[in-house]
Design a protein around this motif. Structure first.
Motif, short mmCIF file in Angstrom:
data_model
loop_
_atom_site.label_atom_id
_atom_site.label_comp_id
_atom_site.label_asym_id
_atom_site.label_seq_id
_atom_site.Cartn_x
_atom_site.Cartn_y
_atom_site.Cartn_z
N GLN A 1 0.85 -1.19 0.00
CA GLN A 1 0.00 0.00 0.00
C GLN A 1 0.89 1.25 0.00
OE1 GLN A 1 -3.23 -0.23 -0.14
NE2 GLN A 1 -3.90 1.88 0.16
N VAL A 2 0.70 2.10 -1.00
CA VAL A 2 1.47 3.33 -1.10
C VAL A 2 0.70 4.45 -0.42
CG1 VAL A 2 2.40 5.05 -2.67
CG2 VAL A 2 2.58 2.62 -3.23
N GLN A 3 1.38 5.18 0.42
CA GLN A 3 0.78 6.35 1.05
C GLN A 3 1.68 7.55 0.82
OE1 GLN A 3 0.02 6.05 5.26
NE2 GLN A 3 -1.44 7.73 5.24
N LEU A 4 1.09 8.63 0.34
CA LEU A 4 1.82 9.86 0.07
C LEU A 4 1.15 10.99 0.83
CD1 LEU A 4 2.12 9.41 -3.82
CD2 LEU A 4 3.84 8.84 -2.11
N VAL A 5 1.92 11.70 1.63
CA VAL A 5 1.36 12.76 2.45
C VAL A 5 2.13 14.05 2.19
CG1 VAL A 5 0.82 13.54 4.78
CG2 VAL A 5 0.67 11.11 4.22
N MET A 34 9.03 9.92 -9.02
CA MET A 34 8.03 10.70 -8.31
C MET A 34 7.77 12.00 -9.07
SD MET A 34 7.49 8.87 -5.55
CE MET A 34 6.66 10.02 -4.43
N GLY A 35 6.66 12.63 -8.76
CA GLY A 35 6.35 13.89 -9.42
C GLY A 35 5.47 14.77 -8.56
N TRP A 36 5.45 16.03 -8.92
CA TRP A 36 4.51 17.00 -8.36
C TRP A 36 3.60 17.45 -9.50
CZ3 TRP A 36 3.84 18.07 -3.33
CH2 TRP A 36 4.86 17.74 -2.43
N ILE A 37 2.32 17.31 -9.26
CA ILE A 37 1.31 17.62 -10.26
C ILE A 37 0.33 18.60 -9.64
CG2 ILE A 37 -0.60 16.66 -11.60
CD1 ILE A 37 1.15 13.98 -11.54
N ARG A 38 -0.07 19.62 -10.38
CA ARG A 38 -0.98 20.61 -9.83
C ARG A 38 -2.24 20.70 -10.67
NH1 ARG A 38 2.54 26.06 -11.21
NH2 ARG A 38 2.24 26.01 -13.49
N GLN A 39 -3.28 21.17 -10.00
CA GLN A 39 -4.54 21.44 -10.69
C GLN A 39 -5.13 22.72 -10.14
OE1 GLN A 39 -7.51 18.29 -10.72
NE2 GLN A 39 -8.32 19.13 -12.63
N CYS A 96 1.47 15.26 -4.74
CA CYS A 96 2.62 14.39 -4.88
C CYS A 96 2.13 13.08 -5.50
CB CYS A 96 3.23 14.13 -3.51
SG CYS A 96 4.59 12.94 -3.49
N ALA A 97 2.89 12.55 -6.44
CA ALA A 97 2.46 11.33 -7.11
C ALA A 97 3.66 10.43 -7.39
CB ALA A 97 1.74 11.67 -8.41
N GLN A 98 3.38 9.14 -7.45
CA GLN A 98 4.43 8.14 -7.67
C GLN A 98 4.11 7.28 -8.88
OE1 GLN A 98 5.46 5.75 -4.21
NE2 GLN A 98 6.09 4.04 -5.52
N ARG A 99 5.13 6.98 -9.66
CA ARG A 99 4.96 6.07 -10.80
C ARG A 99 5.27 4.63 -10.37
NH1 ARG A 99 5.03 7.21 -15.98
NH2 ARG A 99 6.83 5.94 -16.56
N LYS A 100 4.94 3.72 -11.25
CA LYS A 100 5.31 2.32 -11.07
C LYS A 100 6.60 2.00 -11.80
CE LYS A 100 0.68 0.41 -10.38
NZ LYS A 100 -0.34 -0.53 -10.90
N TYR A 101 7.28 3.03 -12.29
CA TYR A 101 8.51 2.86 -13.04
C TYR A 101 9.61 3.73 -12.44
CZ TYR A 101 4.99 1.19 -16.30
OH TYR A 101 3.93 0.53 -16.85
N SER A 102 10.84 3.41 -12.80
CA SER A 102 11.96 4.15 -12.23
C SER A 102 12.21 5.47 -12.94
CB SER A 102 13.23 3.29 -12.28
OG SER A 102 13.57 2.97 -13.63
N TYR A 103 11.75 5.59 -14.18
CA TYR A 103 11.98 6.80 -14.96
C TYR A 103 10.75 7.69 -14.90
CZ TYR A 103 9.52 3.82 -18.27
OH TYR A 103 8.63 2.97 -18.85
N THR A 104 10.97 8.98 -15.05
CA THR A 104 9.89 9.92 -14.88
C THR A 104 9.08 10.09 -16.16
OG1 THR A 104 9.37 12.13 -14.02
CG2 THR A 104 11.25 11.95 -15.51
N SER A 105 8.00 10.83 -16.08
CA SER A 105 7.10 11.03 -17.21
C SER A 105 6.48 12.42 -17.11
CB SER A 105 5.99 9.99 -17.21
OG SER A 105 4.96 10.33 -18.14
N TRP A 114 -1.34 8.76 -5.71
CA TRP A 114 -1.46 10.19 -5.47
C TRP A 114 -1.69 10.47 -4.00
CZ3 TRP A 114 -2.33 13.97 -9.59
CH2 TRP A 114 -2.17 13.44 -10.87
N GLY A 115 -1.17 11.62 -3.54
CA GLY A 115 -1.51 12.09 -2.22
C GLY A 115 -2.82 12.86 -2.24
N GLN A 116 -3.18 13.42 -1.11
CA GLN A 116 -4.43 14.16 -0.99
C GLN A 116 -4.31 15.59 -1.53
OE1 GLN A 116 -7.50 12.91 0.12
NE2 GLN A 116 -6.32 11.05 -0.25
N GLY A 117 -3.11 16.07 -1.66
CA GLY A 117 -2.90 17.41 -2.19
C GLY A 117 -2.74 18.45 -1.11
N THR A 118 -2.04 19.51 -1.45
CA THR A 118 -1.88 20.64 -0.55
C THR A 118 -2.10 21.93 -1.34
OG1 THR A 118 -0.40 21.68 1.09
CG2 THR A 118 0.65 20.80 -0.88
N GLN A 119 -2.86 22.83 -0.76
CA GLN A 119 -3.23 24.07 -1.46
C GLN A 119 -2.09 25.08 -1.39
OE1 GLN A 119 -6.28 25.00 -3.11
NE2 GLN A 119 -5.02 26.75 -3.73
#
Length: 124
Positions: A1-5, A34-39, A96-105, A114-119
Motif C-alpha cells: 500500500q502506497v501512502q503519500l502525504v 516521483m512527481g509534483w502535479i498541480r490542478q 505528490c504522485a508516484q509512478r510504477k517505473y523508475s523513470y519519470t514522465s 497520489w496524495g491528498q494534495g496541498t493548497q
C-alpha cells in the motif's frame, strides 16, 4: 500500500518562496519515479516537476523552469518541491504522485499513486 502525504502549502505573496514536502511509504519508494502535479480551478492537471528513482534526472513544466526545483531524499522517503519567485498563476492544489517505473514522465496519467494534495495560494 502506497501512502503519500504532502505538507508545506499555504498562502504566499507574489515573489515569495515555499517548499513542499511529500512523505512516502510502501512499495520501496526509492525504486520509483516521483512527481509534483498541480490542478488549478477550471484547468487540467499539469505535471510541474518529475524526478527519476535516483534523483539524477528531472523534468519541469516550461512555466516553472528555473524557479522550481524537485529533489528527493531516499533515505527519508521524502520528495521536495522548492518553489521560488511565486506568481499568482501558480495558485493550485499540488499533488505528490508516484509512478510504477523508475523513470519519470511528463504525463499526469503516468502516475499511479497520489496524495491528498496541498493548497498553494499566491496573492498579487
Amino acid at each position: 500500500q502506497v501512502q503519500l502525504v504532502e505538507s508545506g502549502g499555504g498562502l504566499m505573496q507574489t515573489g515569495g518562496s515555499l517548499r513542499l514536502s511529500c512523505a512516502a511509504s510502501g512499495l520501496a519508494v526509492r525504486n520509483y519515479a516521483m512527481g509534483w502535479i498541480r490542478q488549478a480551478p477550471g484547468k487540467e492537471r499539469e505535471l510541474v516537476a518529475g524526478i527519476n528513482y535516483n534523483g539524477l534526472m528531472t523534468i519541469y513544466a516550461d512555466s516553472v523552469q528555473g524557479r522550481f526545483t524537485i529533489s528527493r531524499d531516499n533515505a527519508k522517503n521524502t520528495v521536495y518541491l522548492q518553489m521560488s519567485s511565486l506568481k499568482p498563476e501558480n495558485t493550485a492544489v499540488y499533488y505528490c504522485a508516484q509512478r510504477k517505473y523508475s523513470y519519470t514522465s511528463p504525463e499526469p496519467n503516468g502516475y499511479s499513486y497520489w496524495g491528498q494534495g496541498t493548497q498553494v495560494t499566491v496573492s498579487s
